[in-house]
Enzyme design. Structure first.
Site, PDB file in Angstrom:
ATOM      1  N   VAL A  50      44.432  44.039  39.927  1.00  0.00           N
ATOM      2  CA  VAL A  50      43.241  43.598  40.677  1.00  0.00           C
ATOM      3  C   VAL A  50      43.568  42.793  41.948  1.00  0.00           C
ATOM      4  O   VAL A  50      42.692  42.538  42.758  1.00  0.00           O
ATOM      5  CB  VAL A  50      42.309  42.805  39.730  1.00  0.00           C
ATOM      6  N   TYR A  51      44.839  42.438  42.145  1.00  0.00           N
ATOM      7  CA  TYR A  51      45.215  41.691  43.365  1.00  0.00           C
ATOM      8  C   TYR A  51      45.272  42.648  44.544  1.00  0.00           C
ATOM      9  O   TYR A  51      45.967  43.652  44.462  1.00  0.00           O
ATOM     10  CB  TYR A  51      46.588  41.019  43.218  1.00  0.00           C
ATOM     11  N   SER A  52      44.619  42.418  45.675  1.00  0.00           N
ATOM     12  CA  SER A  52      43.760  41.295  45.918  1.00  0.00           C
ATOM     13  C   SER A  52      42.378  41.821  46.314  1.00  0.00           C
ATOM     14  O   SER A  52      42.025  41.847  47.481  1.00  0.00           O
ATOM     15  CB  SER A  52      44.347  40.402  47.006  1.00  0.00           C
ATOM     16  N   SER A  63      48.460  44.342  46.161  1.00  0.00           N
ATOM     17  CA  SER A  63      49.688  43.598  45.835  1.00  0.00           C
ATOM     18  C   SER A  63      50.716  44.524  45.173  1.00  0.00           C
ATOM     19  O   SER A  63      51.895  44.517  45.551  1.00  0.00           O
ATOM     20  CB  SER A  63      49.350  42.420  44.915  1.00  0.00           C
ATOM     21  N   LYS A  85      49.343  43.196  35.314  1.00  0.00           N
ATOM     22  CA  LYS A  85      48.257  42.955  34.354  1.00  0.00           C
ATOM     23  C   LYS A  85      47.173  44.000  34.528  1.00  0.00           C
ATOM     24  O   LYS A  85      47.029  44.553  35.625  1.00  0.00           O
ATOM     25  CB  LYS A  85      47.627  41.576  34.579  1.00  0.00           C
TER      26      LYS A  85
END
Ligand SMILES: NC(=O)c1ccc[n+]([C@@H]2O[C@H](COP(=O)([O-])OP(=O)(O)OC[C@H]3O[C@@H](n4cnc5c(N)ncnc54)[C@H](OP(=O)(O)O)[C@@H]3O)[C@@H](O)[C@H]2O)c1
Length: 310
Positions: A50-52, A63, A85
């Site tokens: 989920v970044y970013s 990311s 993650k």
């Protein structure tokens, strides 16, 4: 380097936070930080699918993509321990088997690799029974897509149930916990996670190790900091925060190291902590963090810092 808990992963004592890649650090800036970290012997990098996504114009995955491009250009995949993650990025939100299988393939594609060293459940998904999640993660380990699984932001009750199921069925168990923990954010960890992690022999890898920048010492009464993190970080600047900064200043001066390194060394000395996770936007910022690898605080210094933050 030391083994991460009971795993075979040999990791550097500072885990490099990857939420800056594609946010406060562009591609060239991210490569510069990654190069400086690797040059200092660093090998443990934390990111998430989920970044970013919170940055206007981004959709998530930035990311991992930058990290994947860096690994490809440097040809050093085998030298690096990659932690990522899943659970928060559309269309694979949550911890259902379907979401986990979709998310891991998307992360592998962005990272340009065929395995992830440490794969975290980013947040709990109360809608999914822990049995389904644990079984799905075990399939990833058996398929060789993931070496170890781990967990972040899940209650100890749900982690306990997950471990019990994994043990009963002979499935891969969570090998580490990534908690929110630092010198000014202690209560949740010390009350719940620490006793649990100690009893279960689980390593912890704390995030926000610098309290979003507060524990670098750059937030002071009357000063203004230009950072998207400034609001969150400056919130720690109360009476206790000033007390912590005074003690950090004293200890940092005694060792001739930056305040940030002392903050990280306090964290690294706490029970169960394998490696704090902190990010840097530039190689210069990173240089302030690296002494954590060798800095050892005395018992008096550790307890002075703990007392100041009570
Ligand atoms: N599991 C989870 O839910 C979760 C949640 C949050 C984070 N994380 C992970 O933990 C990592 C660490 O958290 P974080 O990066 O958000 O915050 P952090 O490590 O607590 O703070 C890092 C920030 O402090 C500033 N900084 C660092 N070194 C500095 C120096 N020498 N001088 C001045 N400022 C300095 C930089 O921000 P500025 O220069 O912009 O001020 C930097 O990005 C993340 O990157 C991510 O990998 C995980």
């Amino acid at each position: 380097m030391a083994k991460l808990g009971t795993t075979d992963l040999d990791v550097f004592p500072l885990c490099l936070g990857g939420n800056v890649f594609g946010w406060t650090a562009d591609r060239a800036g991210s490569f510069a930080v990654l190069d400086a970290y690797a040059a200092a012997g660093g090998n443990f990098i934390d990111t998430a699918d989920v970044y970013s996504a919170w940055v206007p114009g981004n959709s998530g995955g930035e990311s991992e993509t930058v990290l994947g491009e860096w690994l490809a250009e440097r040809g050093n995949r085998g030298d690096v321990v990659i932690a990522t993650k899943n659970g928060r990025l559309a269309p694979f939100e949550g911890l259902s088997a379907k979401a986990i299988h979709g998310a891991v393939d998307a992360s592998l594609r962005r990272l340009g690799t065929d395995y992830i060293d440490l794969y975290y459940a980013h947040y709990d998904d109360p809608e999914t029974p822990v049995e389904e999640t644990v079984a799905a993660y075990d399939e990833l380990v058996r398929a060789g897509k993931v070496r170890y699984v781990a967990v972040s932001n899940m209650s100890t009750d749900r982690i306990r149930a997950s471990l019990a199921f994994a043990d009963r069925e002979g499935l891969a168990r969570y090998a580490a916990i990534q908690p929110h923990y630092n010198l000014v954010e202690r209560a949740g960890f010390e009350r719940d996670v620490l006793p649990f992690a100690s009893a279960e022999n689980l390593a912890t890898v704390p995030y926000y190790a610098l309290a979003k920048g507060f524990l670098t010492g750059k937030y002071r009464p009357g000063s203004a900091v230009d950072s998207p993190r400034a609001k969150g970080a400056a919130a720690y600047l109360d009476e206790r925060g000033v007390r912590v900064l005074d003690t950090l200043d004293r200890v940092a001066a005694a060792h001739g190291v930056p305040v940030a390194a002392v903050s990280l060394a306090w964290l690294a000395a706490q029970p169960t902590v394998a490696a704090p996770i902190a990010s840097a936007r530039t190689p210069e910022q990173l240089a302030d963090l690296l002494p954590v690898g060798t800095l050892r605080l005395s018992d008096e210094e550790l307890s002075a810092l703990t007392t100041a933050s009570n």
